[in-house]
Design an enzyme around this catalytic site. Structure first.
Site, PDB file in Angstrom:
ATOM      1  N   HIS A 109      -2.135   2.422   4.039  1.00  0.00           N
ATOM      2  CA  HIS A 109      -0.726   2.248   3.668  1.00  0.00           C
ATOM      3  C   HIS A 109      -0.614   0.904   2.946  1.00  0.00           C
ATOM      4  O   HIS A 109      -1.405  -0.014   3.184  1.00  0.00           O
ATOM      5  CB  HIS A 109       0.174   2.176   4.907  1.00  0.00           C
ATOM      6  N   ASP A 112      -0.544  -1.970   5.285  1.00  0.00           N
ATOM      7  CA  ASP A 112      -1.814  -2.275   5.943  1.00  0.00           C
ATOM      8  C   ASP A 112      -2.584  -3.298   5.117  1.00  0.00           C
ATOM      9  O   ASP A 112      -3.187  -4.227   5.652  1.00  0.00           O
ATOM     10  CB  ASP A 112      -2.711  -1.029   6.056  1.00  0.00           C
TER      11      ASP A 112
END
Length: 447
Positions: A109, A112
């Site tokens: 993501h 992340d």
């Protein structure tokens, strides 16, 4: 050991390249069944399985849960002087792990990879800064991005959804975030882009315009697709079904639900499905059922490889350990021709009390071995042909005569009913389920 890590620090000291040692090995840091270069059918194991590492669980999850504080003291954030520096250390640790494990892909993501900034512009700047470093590491190691995605569920502004939010400003902010995530995915050569509608659903129908929300979701997805194509993205868009949690009812409930949504709104030409084993279980389905359904509808794409706890009813995201489940999964995947742009992404996390650095390796080794066994069993089933021959024979009445006419759509309902009057006693034929289950067990045991 220096060739297995980057930067000035080794985050997994004492752990070298994970190699195949065979089923008799008692080395916990060695593959017992996953032999990357071994030919299974016409392809190598690594090309069949296309293993990817979930950046979020492996390098962001800290062991915390609703009842307790973090238990995983990540060494890549201990000495960091800023969130950006911590993100860079985390990136170095991730590529050290990918390289030592021998996984050729990863997924992330946007949040992340890089921390959220004080504004959309700052968040985008952070993301592109880390993406530039990731691109260098990809080039240096040969690791590739399987797919990217945006986290449209963690920030408080998404508590009522992202594309389906009742406030237009949130929909626009979600678009800005997805645009940046798509740009980074393209920059890093991502082979796909995934939409997981973590909060695209409702908690109560009393305050929800369900029709409007689904229409907005379709418009959002279509616009994102059009933007990505304009930027030259040739990859596949994935939607990942999940029935609930955190919302009461999500609009991407299961494969059938998503298939109906895509076709109703004319999105099925560009979108495929990223199917997760644990989500299938939460929807009341077997993992293999969701895979077979997606294949039957021409929408199979990629897989989040994990398992759930059937007595729990929660998204536990455990590493796969069942040869039975992976054999049926790989059988479904091989029957549809295998992966093209997708792969097996380990959307799984080590347990809260698994706190040794080696635990992360051992979890992935076990999952990779489990799917390697499943692959070999599935190939054995296909090569032997007993199951497919039985299924073919079971439907043989549709291969000729009136059955073939029906199969081709050449009989009216009146014709069909007229033919029915002459058949009398019919349909009393054994399905031989128990025999087939016994045969499957023979494959599992290698007999």
């Amino acid at each position: 050991m220096a060739e297995y890590y980057v930067g000035n620090k080794e985050y997994f000291p004492g752990i070298g390249k994970i190699i195949y040692e065979g089923p008799k090995s008692d080395n916990p840091l060695a593959f017992k069944y996953y032999d990357a270069e071994k030919k299974v059918g016409k392809k190598k194991m690594k090309d069949h399985l296309r293993f990817a590492i979930a950046y979020w669980h492996s390098f962001c999850a800290d062991g915390s849960d609703p009842f307790g504080a973090p238990t995983h003291p990540h060494p890549w954030i201990v000495d960091a002087k800023s969130p950006l520096e911590a993100a860079e250390h985390k990136l170095n640790a991730a590529f050290e792990f990918f390289t030592k494990l021998g996984a050729e892909f990863y997924c992330f993501h946007d949040r992340d990879l890089a921390p959220e900034g004080e504004s959309p512009a700052e968040s985008e700047k952070n993301l592109f800064a880390l993406a530039a470093k990731a691109k260098k590491l990809q080039k240096a190691t040969g690791i590739k991005l399987l797919w990217g995605t945006a986290n449209l569920f963690s920030h408080p502004r998404f508590m009522n959804g992202a594309a389906t939010n009742p406030e237009f400003s949130v929909v626009a902010l979600a678009a800005a975030q997805v645009k940046a995530a798509i740009d980074v995915t393209i920059e890093l050569g991502g082979q796909g882009y995934t939409f997981w509608g973590g909060r695209e659903g409702y908690m109560s129908l009393l305050n929800t315009d369900l029709k409007k929300e689904k229409e907005h979701l379709a418009k959002f997805l279509g616009a994102a697709r059009d933007y990505a194509r304009k930027q030259g993205f040739k990859g596949v868009f994935y939607i990942e079904p999940k029935p609930m949690e955190p919302t009461k009812h999500q609009y991407d409930y299961d494969v059938e639900t998503v298939a109906g949504f895509l076709r109703y709104y004319g999105l099925d030409k560009d979108f495929r499905l990223n199917i997760e084993a644990n989500h299938a279980e939460l929807a009341g389905h077997d993992f293999a059922h969701e895979l077979e359904t997606a294949a039957a509808l021409g929408l199979f794409g990629s897989v989040d490889a994990n398992r759930g706890e059937p007595r729990n009813g929660w998204d536990t995201d455990q590493f796969p350990t069942s040869y039975y489940e992976t054999a049926l999964a790989m059988y479904a995947i091989l029957k549809v021709g295998g992966f093209t742009s997708g792969g097996l992404n380990f959307d799984a996390k080590i347990r809260r009390n698994s706190i040794d650095p080696a635990d992360l390796f051992e979890a992935h080794i076990g999952g990779m071995d489990t799917f390697a066994v499943g692959l070999e069993i599935a190939q054995r089933i296909i090569d032997d042909g007993k199951l497919s021959a039985f299924v073919k024979k079971r439907y043989a009445s549709f291969n000729s005569g009136d059955g073939a006419k029906f199969d081709k759509g050449e009989l009216s309902f009146e014709d069909l009913a007229k033919l029915g009057s002459k058949y009398g006693k019919a349909g009393i034929t054994s399905g031989k389920q128990e025999r087939l289950e016994n045969i499957l067990n023979q494959y599992l045991l290698g007999l």
